[in-house]
Scaffold this motif. Structure first.
Motif, PDB file in Angstrom:
ATOM      1  N   SER A 101     -45.116 -14.922  -9.386  1.00  7.49           N
ATOM      2  CA  SER A 101     -44.254 -13.655  -8.832  1.00  7.49           C
ATOM      3  C   SER A 101     -45.088 -12.847  -7.928  1.00  7.49           C
ATOM      4  CB  SER A 101     -43.421 -12.956  -9.688  1.00  7.49           C
ATOM      5  OG  SER A 101     -44.520 -11.729 -10.312  1.00  7.49           O
ATOM      6  N   THR A 102     -44.344 -12.137  -7.243  1.00 11.38           N
ATOM      7  CA  THR A 102     -45.091 -11.214  -6.146  1.00 11.38           C
ATOM      8  C   THR A 102     -45.949 -10.047  -6.842  1.00 11.38           C
ATOM      9  OG1 THR A 102     -42.973 -11.485  -4.662  1.00 11.38           O
ATOM     10  CG2 THR A 102     -44.658  -9.486  -4.178  1.00 11.38           C
ATOM     11  N   VAL A 103     -45.611  -9.849  -8.229  1.00  9.72           N
ATOM     12  CA  VAL A 103     -46.257  -8.995  -8.943  1.00  9.72           C
ATOM     13  C   VAL A 103     -47.092  -9.645 -10.061  1.00  9.72           C
ATOM     14  CG1 VAL A 103     -44.843  -7.025  -8.212  1.00  9.72           C
ATOM     15  CG2 VAL A 103     -44.279  -8.304 -10.225  1.00  9.72           C
ATOM     16  N   SER A 104     -47.408 -10.897  -9.891  1.00 10.78           N
ATOM     17  CA  SER A 104     -48.038 -11.310 -10.991  1.00 10.78           C
ATOM     18  C   SER A 104     -49.355 -11.128 -11.430  1.00 10.78           C
ATOM     19  CB  SER A 104     -48.228 -13.130 -11.070  1.00 10.78           C
ATOM     20  OG  SER A 104     -48.955 -13.595 -11.854  1.00 10.78           O
ATOM     21  N   THR A 105     -49.646 -10.465 -12.751  1.00 10.28           N
ATOM     22  CA  THR A 105     -50.956 -10.642 -13.274  1.00 10.28           C
ATOM     23  C   THR A 105     -50.912 -10.772 -14.509  1.00 10.28           C
ATOM     24  OG1 THR A 105     -50.743  -8.144 -13.958  1.00 10.28           O
ATOM     25  CG2 THR A 105     -51.376  -8.399 -11.628  1.00 10.28           C
ATOM     26  N   PRO A 118     -40.930  -0.186  -3.177  1.00  6.42           N
ATOM     27  CA  PRO A 118     -40.542   0.259  -4.546  1.00  6.42           C
ATOM     28  C   PRO A 118     -38.984  -0.172  -4.713  1.00  6.42           C
ATOM     29  CG  PRO A 118     -42.064   1.692  -3.868  1.00  6.42           C
ATOM     30  CD  PRO A 118     -41.725   0.836  -2.867  1.00  6.42           C
ATOM     31  N   GLY A 119     -38.347   0.224  -3.801  1.00  3.11           N
ATOM     32  CA  GLY A 119     -36.745   0.250  -3.991  1.00  3.11           C
ATOM     33  C   GLY A 119     -36.598  -1.150  -3.930  1.00  3.11           C
ATOM     34  N   PHE A 120     -37.096  -2.328  -3.373  1.00  4.36           N
ATOM     35  CA  PHE A 120     -36.583  -3.730  -3.382  1.00  4.36           C
ATOM     36  C   PHE A 120     -37.157  -4.110  -4.811  1.00  4.36           C
ATOM     37  CE2 PHE A 120     -37.156  -8.020  -2.422  1.00  4.36           C
ATOM     38  CZ  PHE A 120     -35.912  -8.379  -2.086  1.00  4.36           C
ATOM     39  N   LEU A 121     -38.461  -3.677  -4.943  1.00  5.84           N
ATOM     40  CA  LEU A 121     -39.079  -4.369  -6.208  1.00  5.84           C
ATOM     41  C   LEU A 121     -37.996  -3.874  -7.458  1.00  5.84           C
ATOM     42  CD1 LEU A 121     -42.838  -3.585  -6.080  1.00  5.84           C
ATOM     43  CD2 LEU A 121     -41.645  -5.794  -5.860  1.00  5.84           C
ATOM     44  N   THR A 124     -38.760   2.633 -14.694  1.00  7.93           N
ATOM     45  CA  THR A 124     -39.225   3.764 -14.603  1.00  7.93           C
ATOM     46  C   THR A 124     -39.892   4.132 -13.371  1.00  7.93           C
ATOM     47  OG1 THR A 124     -41.340   3.763 -15.789  1.00  7.93           O
ATOM     48  CG2 THR A 124     -39.282   4.387 -17.014  1.00  7.93           C
ATOM     49  N   PRO A 125     -39.928   5.336 -12.599  1.00  7.83           N
ATOM     50  CA  PRO A 125     -40.836   5.304 -11.496  1.00  7.83           C
ATOM     51  C   PRO A 125     -42.305   4.772 -11.595  1.00  7.83           C
ATOM     52  CG  PRO A 125     -39.463   7.142 -11.401  1.00  7.83           C
ATOM     53  CD  PRO A 125     -39.392   6.282 -12.873  1.00  7.83           C
ATOM     54  N   ASP A 126     -42.764   5.284 -12.703  1.00 10.35           N
ATOM     55  CA  ASP A 126     -44.246   4.776 -12.987  1.00 10.35           C
ATOM     56  C   ASP A 126     -44.420   3.450 -13.162  1.00 10.35           C
ATOM     57  OD1 ASP A 126     -45.001   7.595 -12.840  1.00 10.35           O
ATOM     58  OD2 ASP A 126     -45.163   7.704 -15.151  1.00 10.35           O
ATOM     59  N   PHE A 127     -43.323   2.749 -13.826  1.00 13.82           N
ATOM     60  CA  PHE A 127     -43.627   1.347 -14.074  1.00 13.82           C
ATOM     61  C   PHE A 127     -43.365   0.703 -12.451  1.00 13.82           C
ATOM     62  CE2 PHE A 127     -41.361  -2.963 -14.378  1.00 13.82           C
ATOM     63  CZ  PHE A 127     -42.056  -3.510 -15.451  1.00 13.82           C
ATOM     64  N   ILE A 128     -42.407   1.070 -11.852  1.00 15.78           N
ATOM     65  CA  ILE A 128     -42.192   0.278 -10.468  1.00 15.78           C
ATOM     66  C   ILE A 128     -43.215   0.721  -9.642  1.00 15.78           C
ATOM     67  CG2 ILE A 128     -40.678   0.390  -8.267  1.00 15.78           C
ATOM     68  CD1 ILE A 128     -39.534  -1.108 -10.615  1.00 15.78           C
ATOM     69  N   GLU A 129     -43.891   1.761  -9.685  1.00 19.16           N
ATOM     70  CA  GLU A 129     -45.131   2.075  -8.870  1.00 19.16           C
ATOM     71  C   GLU A 129     -46.294   1.400  -9.146  1.00 19.16           C
ATOM     72  OE1 GLU A 129     -47.622   3.256  -6.061  1.00 19.16           O
ATOM     73  OE2 GLU A 129     -45.554   3.609  -6.106  1.00 19.16           O
ATOM     74  N   ALA A 130     -46.443   1.109 -10.549  1.00 19.27           N
ATOM     75  CA  ALA A 130     -47.563   0.244 -11.215  1.00 19.27           C
ATOM     76  C   ALA A 130     -47.385  -1.387 -10.242  1.00 19.27           C
ATOM     77  CB  ALA A 130     -47.635   0.225 -12.555  1.00 19.27           C
ATOM     78  N   LYS A 131     -46.205  -1.771 -10.480  1.00 15.48           N
ATOM     79  CA  LYS A 131     -45.908  -3.062  -9.786  1.00 15.48           C
ATOM     80  C   LYS A 131     -45.981  -3.084  -8.298  1.00 15.48           C
ATOM     81  CE  LYS A 131     -44.643  -4.915 -13.814  1.00 15.48           C
ATOM     82  NZ  LYS A 131     -45.563  -6.099 -14.400  1.00 15.48           N
ATOM     83  N   HIS A 132     -45.636  -2.210  -7.559  1.00 13.63           N
ATOM     84  CA  HIS A 132     -45.965  -1.962  -6.131  1.00 13.63           C
ATOM     85  C   HIS A 132     -47.229  -1.902  -5.761  1.00 13.63           C
ATOM     86  CE1 HIS A 132     -46.153   0.466  -2.319  1.00 13.63           C
ATOM     87  NE2 HIS A 132     -45.374  -0.451  -2.087  1.00 13.63           N
ATOM     88  N   GLN A 133     -48.341  -1.259  -6.612  1.00 15.38           N
ATOM     89  CA  GLN A 133     -49.715  -1.286  -6.368  1.00 15.38           C
ATOM     90  C   GLN A 133     -50.260  -2.569  -6.357  1.00 15.38           C
ATOM     91  OE1 GLN A 133     -51.689   1.084  -5.244  1.00 15.38           O
ATOM     92  NE2 GLN A 133     -49.751   2.301  -5.123  1.00 15.38           N
ATOM     93  N   ILE A 134     -49.660  -3.424  -7.213  1.00 20.48           N
ATOM     94  CA  ILE A 134     -50.255  -4.853  -7.412  1.00 20.48           C
ATOM     95  C   ILE A 134     -49.994  -5.720  -5.972  1.00 20.48           C
ATOM     96  CG2 ILE A 134     -49.833  -7.129  -8.610  1.00 20.48           C
ATOM     97  CD1 ILE A 134     -48.711  -5.575 -10.989  1.00 20.48           C
TER      98      ILE A 134
END
Length: 306
Positions: free
Chosen positions: A48-52, A185-188, A204-214
């Motif tokens: 995925s775009t955020v795969s780790t 973040p909004g699209f994710l 949550t905002p923290d969850f989405i931000e962590a994914k965005h950083q990936i």
């Protein structure tokens, strides 16, 4: 091919290392992490775009008291990078299924002395199924919400369109701009809410931000562009998907997410209907290996212990 310590943060609570892997005259540092002791189990995150490998943390926590858990980042995702690059720059390779098939086979052959149990999510399930066709590589398979179609392929986009989108995203300037629009973040959050998680409260905002950083590492767009456009589809069609499924001779468990998109769920059900496949249905959708990790692990643990 050697293994060396890697000074990066743990994502599943284990020891982070790298596998020096050669592909087309280049060497890449494939990040992987080991936790626990005993019989090894390999965890493969979904493409995925955020795969780790971090998305396998919940399952790893449940399995580590009983097994030695090993989780790997696919090349082009997570922390896997060219060996010669000090920064976390993901390479601009022409990502194709042959690369990932060879990477998985080489990783297993180098790191494990006996056939290995594999827990694979999403598209990784297709690659694990193909690896299981090789002699003496895989002893057991757990396929969590297995898929073989990339998003644009599942939407019915014709091949020329998908190829055009991939090349557009790979292009300098405009490609990075388009990638940025699809990783805000909004699209994710929209994509997670649509078909990755069931419980929106988890987003949550923290969850989405962590994914965005990936998504923000240099070069991060190349491998996801291949995945989204279907270039990384491990199989060409359902017939091939099911043919590989029929060929599996080791114990195989398919975990179906009840809230999965209808087309994806139909593919999972078709695989689960094969006479040599065990299956179970749980609440969840395409990200159930992360969202419903405890429930998935509760099913996986006794299967692996049997």
């Amino acid at each position: 091919m050697t293994t060396t310590l890697m000074p990066k943060a743990a994502q599943i609570g284990g020891t982070v290392q790298t596998f020096q892997w050669q592909w087309q005259n280049q060497t890449f540092a494939i990040a992987y992490e080991t936790r626990g002791s005993g019989t090894p189990v390999l965890l493969l995150p979904a493409f995925s775009t955020v795969s780790t490998r971090g998305e396998m943390q919940g399952i790893a926590e449940q399995l580590a008291p009983h097994f030695q858990v090993v989780a790997m980042d696919w090349l082009g995702f997570g922390q896997s990078v060219p060996r010669s690059v000090a920064q976390a720059i993901r390479p601009s390779l022409d990502y194709r299924p042959a690369l990932y098939r060879q990477l998985l086979q080489d990783f297993v052959r180098v790191h494990f002395q006996q056939p290995i149990a594999v827990v694979a999510a999403g598209h990784a399930a297709g690659y694990a199924m193909q690896a299981a066709q090789q002699p003496n590589l895989v002893s057991k398979l757990v396929l969590v919400a297995p898929t073989w179609k990339g998003p644009l392929c599942a939407m019915g986009a014709p091949t020329p369109v998908r190829d055009g989108v991939r090349e557009l995203v790979r292009s300098p300037g405009l490609g990075q701009f388009l990638y940025g629009l699809n990783t805000t973040p909004g699209f994710l959050k929209f994509m997670y809410r649509r078909h990755v998680f069931v419980n929106e409260a988890r987003l949550t905002p923290d969850f989405i931000e962590a994914k965005h950083q990936i998504t923000q590492q240099p070069g991060a767009r190349f491998a996801p562009a291949a995945f989204v456009t279907g270039t990384l589809d491990p199989m060409a069609n359902r017939d091939e998907f099911l043919t590989v499924g029929r060929s599996l001779t080791m114990p195989t468990l398919v975990v179906i997410g009840e809230q999965s998109p209808p087309q994806s769920k139909a593919e999972m059900a078709a695989l689960a209907a094969l006479p040599n496949i065990q299956s179970v249905r749980l609440s969840g959708t395409l990200g159930m290996h992360e969202e419903e990790a405890s429930e998935v692990a509760a099913i996986v643990l006794p299967f692996l212990q049997t």
